[in-house]
Motif scaffolding. Structure first.
Motif, PDB file in Angstrom:
ATOM      1  N   SER A 168      58.210   2.375  33.138  1.00 36.31           N
ATOM      2  CA  SER A 168      59.586   2.968  32.947  1.00 36.31           C
ATOM      3  C   SER A 168      59.815   4.176  33.830  1.00 36.31           C
ATOM      4  CB  SER A 168      59.438   3.636  31.447  1.00 36.31           C
ATOM      5  OG  SER A 168      58.873   2.600  30.426  1.00 36.31           O
ATOM      6  N   PHE A 169      60.950   4.605  33.968  1.00 35.19           N
ATOM      7  CA  PHE A 169      61.393   5.529  34.738  1.00 35.19           C
ATOM      8  C   PHE A 169      61.857   6.630  34.130  1.00 35.19           C
ATOM      9  CE2 PHE A 169      63.274   5.743  39.362  1.00 35.19           C
ATOM     10  CZ  PHE A 169      63.396   7.005  39.305  1.00 35.19           C
ATOM     11  N   VAL A 170      61.557   7.892  34.425  1.00 31.87           N
ATOM     12  CA  VAL A 170      62.150   9.004  33.653  1.00 31.87           C
ATOM     13  C   VAL A 170      62.274  10.320  34.583  1.00 31.87           C
ATOM     14  CG1 VAL A 170      59.709  10.203  33.076  1.00 31.87           C
ATOM     15  CG2 VAL A 170      61.682  10.688  31.634  1.00 31.87           C
ATOM     16  N   TYR A 171      63.446  11.037  34.443  1.00 30.93           N
ATOM     17  CA  TYR A 171      63.606  12.256  35.201  1.00 30.93           C
ATOM     18  C   TYR A 171      64.469  13.116  34.334  1.00 30.93           C
ATOM     19  CZ  TYR A 171      68.603  10.498  35.734  1.00 30.93           C
ATOM     20  OH  TYR A 171      69.984  10.176  35.392  1.00 30.93           O
ATOM     21  N   THR A 172      64.639  14.324  34.730  1.00 28.73           N
ATOM     22  CA  THR A 172      65.159  15.235  33.893  1.00 28.73           C
ATOM     23  C   THR A 172      66.034  16.086  34.460  1.00 28.73           C
ATOM     24  OG1 THR A 172      62.893  15.541  32.445  1.00 28.73           O
ATOM     25  CG2 THR A 172      64.452  17.567  32.466  1.00 28.73           C
ATOM     26  N   VAL A 173      67.018  16.535  33.448  1.00 24.53           N
ATOM     27  CA  VAL A 173      68.161  17.367  34.058  1.00 24.53           C
ATOM     28  C   VAL A 173      68.362  18.681  33.407  1.00 24.53           C
ATOM     29  CG1 VAL A 173      69.524  15.626  35.289  1.00 24.53           C
ATOM     30  CG2 VAL A 173      70.018  16.229  32.844  1.00 24.53           C
ATOM     31  N   ARG A 174      68.679  19.849  33.781  1.00 27.30           N
ATOM     32  CA  ARG A 174      69.187  20.931  33.212  1.00 27.30           C
ATOM     33  C   ARG A 174      70.702  21.327  33.476  1.00 27.30           C
ATOM     34  NH1 ARG A 174      70.083  25.284  36.805  1.00 27.30           N
ATOM     35  NH2 ARG A 174      69.189  25.184  38.678  1.00 27.30           N
ATOM     36  N   ALA A 175      70.910  22.239  32.385  1.00 29.42           N
ATOM     37  CA  ALA A 175      72.478  22.931  32.693  1.00 29.42           C
ATOM     38  C   ALA A 175      72.322  23.792  33.866  1.00 29.42           C
ATOM     39  CB  ALA A 175      72.838  23.627  31.319  1.00 29.42           C
ATOM     40  N   LYS A 176      73.412  23.754  34.788  1.00 25.75           N
ATOM     41  CA  LYS A 176      73.675  24.329  35.813  1.00 25.75           C
ATOM     42  C   LYS A 176      73.291  25.947  35.570  1.00 25.75           C
ATOM     43  CE  LYS A 176      76.385  25.145  39.905  1.00 25.75           C
ATOM     44  NZ  LYS A 176      77.673  25.024  40.706  1.00 25.75           N
ATOM     45  N   SER A 177      73.644  26.654  34.474  1.00 25.67           N
ATOM     46  CA  SER A 177      73.598  28.000  33.980  1.00 25.67           C
ATOM     47  C   SER A 177      72.028  28.143  33.281  1.00 25.67           C
ATOM     48  CB  SER A 177      74.433  28.098  32.553  1.00 25.67           C
ATOM     49  OG  SER A 177      74.323  27.319  31.730  1.00 25.67           O
ATOM     50  N   ASN A 178      71.248  27.206  32.882  1.00 27.62           N
ATOM     51  CA  ASN A 178      70.080  27.498  32.763  1.00 27.62           C
ATOM     52  C   ASN A 178      69.129  27.537  33.958  1.00 27.62           C
ATOM     53  OD1 ASN A 178      67.814  27.484  31.434  1.00 27.62           O
ATOM     54  ND2 ASN A 178      67.628  25.334  30.701  1.00 27.62           N
ATOM     55  N   THR A 179      68.852  28.613  34.545  1.00 27.70           N
ATOM     56  CA  THR A 179      68.446  28.771  35.835  1.00 27.70           C
ATOM     57  C   THR A 179      67.088  28.964  35.527  1.00 27.70           C
ATOM     58  OG1 THR A 179      68.805  31.347  35.512  1.00 27.70           O
ATOM     59  CG2 THR A 179      70.267  30.121  36.834  1.00 27.70           C
ATOM     60  N   PRO A 180      66.225  28.691  36.801  1.00 30.20           N
ATOM     61  CA  PRO A 180      64.755  28.561  36.910  1.00 30.20           C
ATOM     62  C   PRO A 180      64.129  30.057  36.797  1.00 30.20           C
ATOM     63  CG  PRO A 180      65.468  27.822  38.947  1.00 30.20           C
ATOM     64  CD  PRO A 180      66.677  28.008  37.874  1.00 30.20           C
ATOM     65  N   ILE A 181      63.064  30.173  36.072  1.00 28.33           N
ATOM     66  CA  ILE A 181      62.341  31.459  36.146  1.00 28.33           C
ATOM     67  C   ILE A 181      61.641  31.750  37.543  1.00 28.33           C
ATOM     68  CG2 ILE A 181      60.361  33.032  35.453  1.00 28.33           C
ATOM     69  CD1 ILE A 181      61.070  31.796  32.579  1.00 28.33           C
ATOM     70  N   LYS A 182      61.660  32.851  38.197  1.00 30.59           N
ATOM     71  CA  LYS A 182      61.406  33.001  39.827  1.00 30.59           C
ATOM     72  C   LYS A 182      59.948  32.977  39.720  1.00 30.59           C
ATOM     73  CE  LYS A 182      65.377  35.469  41.691  1.00 30.59           C
ATOM     74  NZ  LYS A 182      65.795  34.241  42.652  1.00 30.59           N
ATOM     75  N   ASP A 183      59.499  32.473  40.818  1.00 30.94           N
ATOM     76  CA  ASP A 183      57.814  32.301  41.188  1.00 30.94           C
ATOM     77  C   ASP A 183      57.132  31.551  40.229  1.00 30.94           C
ATOM     78  OD1 ASP A 183      58.281  34.112  43.334  1.00 30.94           O
ATOM     79  OD2 ASP A 183      58.325  35.684  41.672  1.00 30.94           O
ATOM     80  N   THR A 184      58.159  30.376  39.712  1.00 27.52           N
ATOM     81  CA  THR A 184      57.237  29.385  38.801  1.00 27.52           C
ATOM     82  C   THR A 184      57.525  28.205  39.673  1.00 27.52           C
ATOM     83  OG1 THR A 184      59.098  28.909  37.355  1.00 27.52           O
ATOM     84  CG2 THR A 184      57.681  30.675  36.631  1.00 27.52           C
ATOM     85  N   ARG A 185      56.877  26.923  39.325  1.00 24.32           N
ATOM     86  CA  ARG A 185      56.778  25.839  40.041  1.00 24.32           C
ATOM     87  C   ARG A 185      58.388  25.105  39.795  1.00 24.32           C
ATOM     88  NH1 ARG A 185      53.665  20.743  37.257  1.00 24.32           N
ATOM     89  NH2 ARG A 185      54.309  21.068  35.014  1.00 24.32           N
ATOM     90  N   SER A 186      59.033  25.853  38.674  1.00 30.46           N
ATOM     91  CA  SER A 186      60.371  25.234  38.242  1.00 30.46           C
ATOM     92  C   SER A 186      61.498  25.775  39.058  1.00 30.46           C
ATOM     93  CB  SER A 186      60.724  25.721  36.861  1.00 30.46           C
ATOM     94  OG  SER A 186      59.884  25.244  35.820  1.00 30.46           O
ATOM     95  N   ASP A 187      60.948  26.701  39.829  1.00 24.21           N
ATOM     96  CA  ASP A 187      61.990  27.391  41.144  1.00 24.21           C
ATOM     97  C   ASP A 187      61.569  26.503  42.137  1.00 24.21           C
ATOM     98  OD1 ASP A 187      63.847  29.043  42.298  1.00 24.21           O
ATOM     99  OD2 ASP A 187      62.394  30.606  42.579  1.00 24.21           O
ATOM    100  N   ASP A 188      62.079  25.410  42.157  1.00 19.12           N
ATOM    101  CA  ASP A 188      61.776  24.391  43.454  1.00 19.12           C
ATOM    102  C   ASP A 188      62.828  23.585  43.757  1.00 19.12           C
ATOM    103  OD1 ASP A 188      60.366  23.255  45.249  1.00 19.12           O
ATOM    104  OD2 ASP A 188      58.909  22.263  44.032  1.00 19.12           O
ATOM    105  N   LYS A 189      63.168  22.612  44.494  1.00 21.24           N
ATOM    106  CA  LYS A 189      63.907  21.849  44.951  1.00 21.24           C
ATOM    107  C   LYS A 189      64.826  21.138  43.744  1.00 21.24           C
ATOM    108  CE  LYS A 189      65.109  17.680  47.708  1.00 21.24           C
ATOM    109  NZ  LYS A 189      64.460  16.472  48.403  1.00 21.24           N
TER     110      LYS A 189
END
Length: 244
Positions: free
Chosen positions: A218-239
């Motif tokens: 299977s293939f999985v990917y994930t999306v967030r809302a544009k307003s739901n910003t990543p926390i700085k200096d975490t791995r979510s704050d990436d490309k």
């Protein structure tokens, strides 16, 4: 494509929604062919069953191909598919943004070698302002209980759980009495090639090991809302890729 009011209400209420026959057979076959090539080579980065189960052995059974966005053009094409963007905008109520930190993967359950995926919420993988993320699961073949079909607990994305209902790896504890009662409400629906499942990252889900004679991919990917910003200096704050 856009969701009907009934479909949108179903997603918001249950925390997941199945879109039957969303992706065409040719697209699925092309993705599957490339996925099998990478799986055969065990091309890094990967997650293995041995790593997942903390088993110290040399054998490598691939559980997922990580970071697939940059592996093949066909993978990138699916993750930026224009047909699904209006749907993602509806469920997020905002412009969708493709997050590449995690759940940017080809998932596999190999016959007789795969392990169970424990009940869990995908919120454990990210660090954003809130937990409102949505995963897009594409079935590349038949998925049913015997080969590791996803099962969900409806409305679980709306429940605030105490930490003692999870283990140190954020798996939902099978032995917890409250959890056992909730797990009784689980539901599933067999999937065919091209079916897509949308699910909220707080919706509890699991999958059994593959007891069939064929691999489930299977293939999985994930999306967030544009307003739901990543926390700085975490791995979510990436490309990330904005899907306007």
């Amino acid at each position: 494509m856009k969701l009907s009011n009934e479909q949108l209400e179903e997603f918001n209420s249950n925390g997941f929604l199945i879109l039957k026959n969303f992706a065409n057979e040719e697209l699925c076959n092309n993705i599957l062919q490339k996925a099998k090539e990478h799986l055969k080579r065990k091309e890094a980065p990967i997650e293995s069953e041995q790593e997942y189960m903390n088993i110290d052995e040399e054998k490598i059974t691939v559980r997922r191909l990580r970071q697939v966005y940059d592996r093949e053009e066909i993978f990138k094409d699916w993750m930026t598919n224009e047909e699904i963007r209006p749907v993602l905008k509806q469920v997020l109520n905002d412009t969708p943004v493709l997050t590449l930190a995690h759940h940017n993967s080809i998932m596999t359950k190999l016959p007789h070698e795969s392990t169970r995926t424990f009940w869990h919420q995908d919120r454990r993988y990210w660090h954003f302002k809130n937990d409102d993320l949505v995963s897009v699961w594409l079935s590349l073949g038949d998925e049913f209980l015997e080969n590791g079909l996803l099962e969900f607990i409806p409305t679980s994305h709306k429940i605030q759980f105490d930490k003692n209902r999870f283990d140190e790896n954020s798996n939902f504890l099978d032995e917890n009495i409250q959890n056992q009662e909730l797990i009784k409400t689980k539901t599933s629906q067999n999937l065919k090639k091209g079916d897509v499942v949308l699910f909220h990252c707080k919706t509890l889900h699991h999958a059994s090991k593959n007891q069939s004679d064929d691999a489930k991919i299977s293939f999985v990917y994930t999306v967030r809302a544009k307003s739901n910003t990543p926390i700085k200096d975490t791995r979510s704050d990436d490309k990330e890729i904005i899907l306007d």
